[in-house]
Design an enzyme around this catalytic site. Structure first.
Site, PDB file in Angstrom:
ATOM      1  N   ARG A 311      -3.934  17.483 -46.692  1.00 16.36           N
ATOM      2  CA  ARG A 311      -4.874  17.690 -47.803  1.00 16.36           C
ATOM      3  C   ARG A 311      -6.205  18.238 -47.294  1.00 16.36           C
ATOM      4  O   ARG A 311      -6.865  19.008 -47.995  1.00 16.36           O
ATOM      5  CB  ARG A 311      -5.077  16.407 -48.622  1.00 16.36           C
ATOM      6  N   ARG A 343     -10.424   7.638 -50.851  1.00 18.71           N
ATOM      7  CA  ARG A 343     -10.895   8.551 -51.906  1.00 18.71           C
ATOM      8  C   ARG A 343     -11.131   9.984 -51.404  1.00 18.71           C
ATOM      9  O   ARG A 343     -12.052  10.225 -50.627  1.00 18.71           O
ATOM     10  CB  ARG A 343     -12.196   7.993 -52.470  1.00 18.71           C
ATOM     11  N   GLU A 713     -11.207  11.097 -57.557  1.00 20.63           N
ATOM     12  CA  GLU A 713     -11.659  11.596 -56.266  1.00 20.63           C
ATOM     13  C   GLU A 713     -12.651  12.762 -56.322  1.00 20.63           C
ATOM     14  O   GLU A 713     -13.587  12.799 -55.516  1.00 20.63           O
ATOM     15  CB  GLU A 713     -10.449  12.019 -55.431  1.00 20.63           C
TER      16      GLU A 713
END
Lengths: 761, 167
Positions: A311, A343, A713
């Site tokens: 990510r 987060r 997030e």
């Protein structure tokens, strides 16, 4: 309609009166035992001896378990089977659980745990990124490399080129409620577990493995968490499994709660990164080619490190079109806590690096960094795609940033900051506007599914259950609003119940900001099923189409008839119509190849931007946030009050990550910042003096629940505006680019200022 | 040892180990679980209660030191209907996960009394005048109560509103 209303949190009344129960508040049955782990004192070593006689003899101790005493699987990892509940011969970090004490009280268990005499043959410990890289200690066989075009060639022919490196610190979750679990033995060897977890199904899975039970023998319930932030996605496994195993061994209920210091020493944190970049660009600051090198410190076990590092790569572009790009990511194994979800899940680290690049480019061109950012924004027309080949068809970042610049008076304030800095030698100000584009969906595509269970009782009251967990984000209220809107009834009719693996099975973690998107849709499906049955019943009676039956304001109208909701429910019951339904949802249009780094991993993007202005005391390195303005895209909000709370809270937490929250390990691998005395999260006085938060007023272009967007997030990344504003303030002290690392603590800021004025500290 | 704790107006005779903290006495012996254990080190404020009207971290004091003292916990605030402060916390979304909320509310009650008595804080400009009810004053005075969800804007607004109503 109840959706879009700014209703308070579902448990608001319970919270302000102290009645809301967390795991440790649930009245424990008489005879409940309490657990504590004995922990490793070395960062890497073979256990050569374990003398637990004093532990067993300590007052109140009922049992002491080691790896050999575990009846079945000794594993609490979320997938890689590399994380034993209790060390099996080798320890891999300071704080790793070695043995488990079961005692009559919490204090007795903790005291006894200190009496273990463990001897080790110490092995070389890899603590830092450099040590791990030198030893080629890593997860996966080599680095992941994703690229588009020819970055090296594009950089070579670009008019300008810079390179740099940024250290990005980790972050302790510091959920105010520490990890906790409670296991209650049932007949036939089954067990019921209460856990403070974002992932009840995984707790169920790990407990079942540890007890040699099918998953059907384990039921896990979660009413709420006192904060999660990703830290309760996998880190609760150990406590729940320990409770279950101890309950099996003793036949008594078992509870475990980490003391705060133990919690910080045992559990994983946000991954720290070192990111290097080389970028070629033109005189307007437009990126022609860029290379990133991500070095990720993952800790001792794999946990969720691969998707986290993925990510980070997926957000290396943030809101910018990067025509030629190469991203190389090394997932390094070290003898420290196993870094875990937090987060943003790697996204913030990827984004902060490209924001550093934009800031750095602007400094070399002596341009306003906002101009450089705007020159690189994804076009709104959908003509451009991300480095991983996903077309960006929903970009509103240009318009959004422009509107924020206007409403925050960015340009005038930037001039005012420059004027202030020209006349004030000691206090320097800085201002920065940073954008965020955040991809929404689990990148492991099959996780993008959810289930729900809805019952309507004879009296017209509604029982709601779904697979998501409540950690303060307001998910339960949002989903209840969806249910109430579907039936056209007041929210007070909907009873929200604890997440329960016995009601909705095979759930994904409440993570990736996906809670409302997935569970809202699943609940809507269940509600639609029941409503359709009611509509068909009335349509038949009134000789009309089911679509002509309307549900609104706690009433049901059809033709000229007007019924109360209760009347309709009672009629359905007597006509033997089922008033219970499950709902299911899976996110459409996802395809992703993480090895190639190609595909469409996200359903859509959430956008936002923040402007922060700071003041820095150049004599001490202390700083303050003077003002922050945020404009954030939540699509058509399901609940603006809850969404604004998420945006404000995300920003402050992100600002904490990049300013005061510093994790320090010593050269033995001991975490020295293991309590709030040494680890500084933002307090009330640290919030911006002026804080304006607004929601963007456009609906989601993707077909989500009532056209809303995920919110958990994305706002975290607004904290980056504070780091960039501090960089701007340091830049005002001298000629060089400050190259501030994160967190920009007072010490780091003071050093950066000293470098600018030619006095290294 | 035997002590009597007067909690929320009710007397409780307890036989406690002298090392039991007031927090553990409340949670484990009186089963008043509204008072939370966040850090158990006096640094997060989740365990704030009122001791003879003044706010205190219940984890940092021993129960046996408070024989005969008057203790108010969150269960004793608004027991007969929500106070304006509690109402304001709901109106202004002064919480997300709610774990710090009992401590925030007890702390705010104690702080209001300190303000009323004219105690200055670190950010008070004039040490002799009555402190003004600014956001900075409230934020400074509430900085001993951490909220990891960072609902600080809501907390400050809620306190301002409730104090304004009382003033």
């Amino acid at each position: 309609m109840t959706v879009a209303k700014p209703l308070p949190h579902d448990a608001a009344l319970l919270h302000v009166t102290g009645q809301a129960r967390y795991v440790d508040d649930i009245p424990a049955p008489v005879g409940t035992l309490h657990l504590a782990f004995g922990l490793s004192a070395v960062a890497h070593g073979r256990i050569t001896g374990m003398d637990l006689d004093a532990v067993r003899a300590a007052p109140g101790v009922v049992a002491v378990l080691t790896a050999e005493d575990l009846p079945f699987a000794n594993d609490v990892s979320p997938g890689a089977h590399d994380e034993p509940l209790l060390a099996d011969g080798t320890v891999h970090y300071v704080g790793q659980p070695i043995f488990l004490v079961v005692a009559e009280t919490h204090l007795a268990a903790r005291k006894a745990a200190r009496l273990g005499r463990i001897t080790y043959e110490e092995l070389p410990a890899l603590l830092t990124i450099d040590q791990a890289l030198a030893a080629d200690s890593r997860f996966e066989s080599g680095p992941r490399i994703w690229s588009r075009g020819d970055a090296a060639a594009a950089i070579a022919i670009a008019p300008r080129m810079i390179e740099g490196t940024m250290e990005i610190g980790g972050q302790e979750h510091f959920y105010l409620e520490g990890q906790a679990a409670f296991a209650l033995p049932q007949e036939n060897g089954d067990v019921v577990v209460q856990s403070s977890t974002q992932h009840p199904t995984e707790i169920q899975h790990k407990v079942a493995e540890a007890l040699g039970l099918p998953m059907s023998g384990v039921r896990v319930e979660v009413r709420r968490m006192g904060g999660g932030f990703g830290g309760k996605e996998s880190q609760g496994n150990a406590l729940a499994v320990a409770c279950a195993v101890a309950a099996r061994a003793t036949g008594r209920p078992c509870k475990m709660r980490y003391d705060r210091d133990d919690d910080m020493v045992i559990t994983g944190k946000r991954h720290d990164f070192r990111i290097s970049y080389r970028v070629g660009y033109d005189d307007q600051g437009r990126v022609q080619g860029i290379e990133f090198l991500h070095l990720v410190r993952c800790g001792w076990a794999m946990d969720l490190s691969l998707p986290v590092a993925d990510r980070a790569m997926l957000h290396a572009d943030n809101a910018y079109f990067l025509p030629h790009v190469r991203i190389e990511s090394h997932r390094l194994r070290t003898n420290t806590q196993s870094a875990t979800a937090f987060r943003g899940f790697g996204g913030p680290q990827g984004i902060v690096a490209v924001e550093r690049v934009m800031d750095h480019i602007a400094h070399t061109l002596n341009r306003d960094p906002l101009e450089v950012r705007q020159a690189n924004f994804y076009a709104p027309d959908g003509s451009q795609s991300t480095p991983y080949g996903m077309r960006v068809t929903d970009s509103i970042i240009g318009d959004l940033a422009a509107r924020l610049a206007e409403t925050s008076d960015y340009h005038a304030r930037r001039r005012a900051v420059a004027e202030w800095n020209a006349t004030n030698p000691v206090l320097k100000k800085g201002i920065a506007l940073t954008p965020v584009k955040f991809g929404i969906s689990f990148t492991l595509s099959h996780l993008n599914q959810a289930g729900a269970l809805v019952h309507v009782y004879q009296d017209g009251s509604i029982h709601l259950n779904h697979g998501g967990t409540e950690m303060g984000q307001g998910l339960f209220q949002k989903v209840a609003q969806v249910a109430a809107a579907g039936f056209g009834v007041d929210i007070s009719r909907v009873r929200i119940s604890a997440t329960d693996t016995g009601k909705v099975p095979n759930t994904s973690a409440t993570a990736a900001s996906s809670g409302s998107d997935l569970n809202g849709m699943a609940v809507k499906a269940a509600v639609d099923t029941i409503r359709q049955r009611l509509a068909e019943m009335l349509a038949q009676e009134h000789q009309c189409a089911p679509a002509d039956v309307h549900f609104a304001d706690d009433r049901v109208t059809v033709g000229g008839a007007d019924y109360t909701f209760e009347e309709v429910i009672h009629r359905a019951y007597t006509q033997r119509i089922s008033l219970s339904a499950t709902g299911f949802y899976k996110t459409p249009d996802l395809s992703w190849d993480r090895i190639k780094g190609q595909g469409r991993p996200f359903f859509y993007f959430a956008y936002g931007a923040a402007v922060s202005e700071v003041v820095l005391d150049t004599l001490t390195g202390e700083s303050r946030i003077l003002r922050t303005d945020i404009l954030h895209d939540v699509g058509a909000s399901l609940n603006p009050a809850l969404d604004i709370g998420q945006v404000e809270g995300g920003f402050v937490q992100g600002a904490g990550w990049l300013t005061t929250e510093e994790l320090v390990w010593d050269d033995k691998g001991r975490l020295r910042t293991h309590a709030p005395s040494t680890y500084k999260i933002p307090a009330c006085g640290d919030r911006p003096r002026v804080f304006n938060v607004a929601l963007w007023d456009g609906p989601n272009r993707a077909d989500t629940i009532y056209k809303s967007k995920a919110v958990g997030e994305p706002p975290f990344m607004h904290g980056i505006s504070v780091l960039m504003a501090l960089s701007d303030a340091v830049a005002a002290c001298g000629p060089d680019y400050p190259a501030l690392d994160g967190p920009a603590t007072a010490e780091r800021l003071l050093r950066a200022v000293r470098r600018q004025v030619g006095h290294e500290l | 040892m035997n002590i009597t704790l007067r909690v929320n107006g009710e007397s409780h005779d307890l036989d406690l180990d002298p090392r039991v903290s007031l927090l553990d006495a409340l949670r484990h012996h009186l089963h008043l679980t509204g008072t939370k254990k966040g850090c158990d080190h006096g640094q997060c404020g989740a365990c704030t209660v009122l001791l003879n009207g003044r706010r205190i971290n219940a984890c940092l004091t021993l129960a046996c030191m408070h024989d005969g003292d008057d203790i108010t916990t969150i269960e004793g605030i608004g027991a007969d209907g929500l106070t304006p402060l509690q109402q304001a916390f709901i109106e202004h979304d002064g919480f997300q996960c709610g774990y710090c909320t009992p401590g925030q509310i007890c702390s705010a009650v104690g702080m209001a009394e300190e303000l009323r008595q004219g105690w200055p804080s670190h950010v008070t400009d004039d040490l002799t005048a009555d402190p003004e009810l600014t956001r900075d004053e409230i934020a400074e005075r509430m900085s001993g109560n951490l909220c990891r969800c960072s609902c600080y804007p809501g907390i400050v607004n809620a306190i301002r509103q409730s104090l304004g109503e009382q003033a």
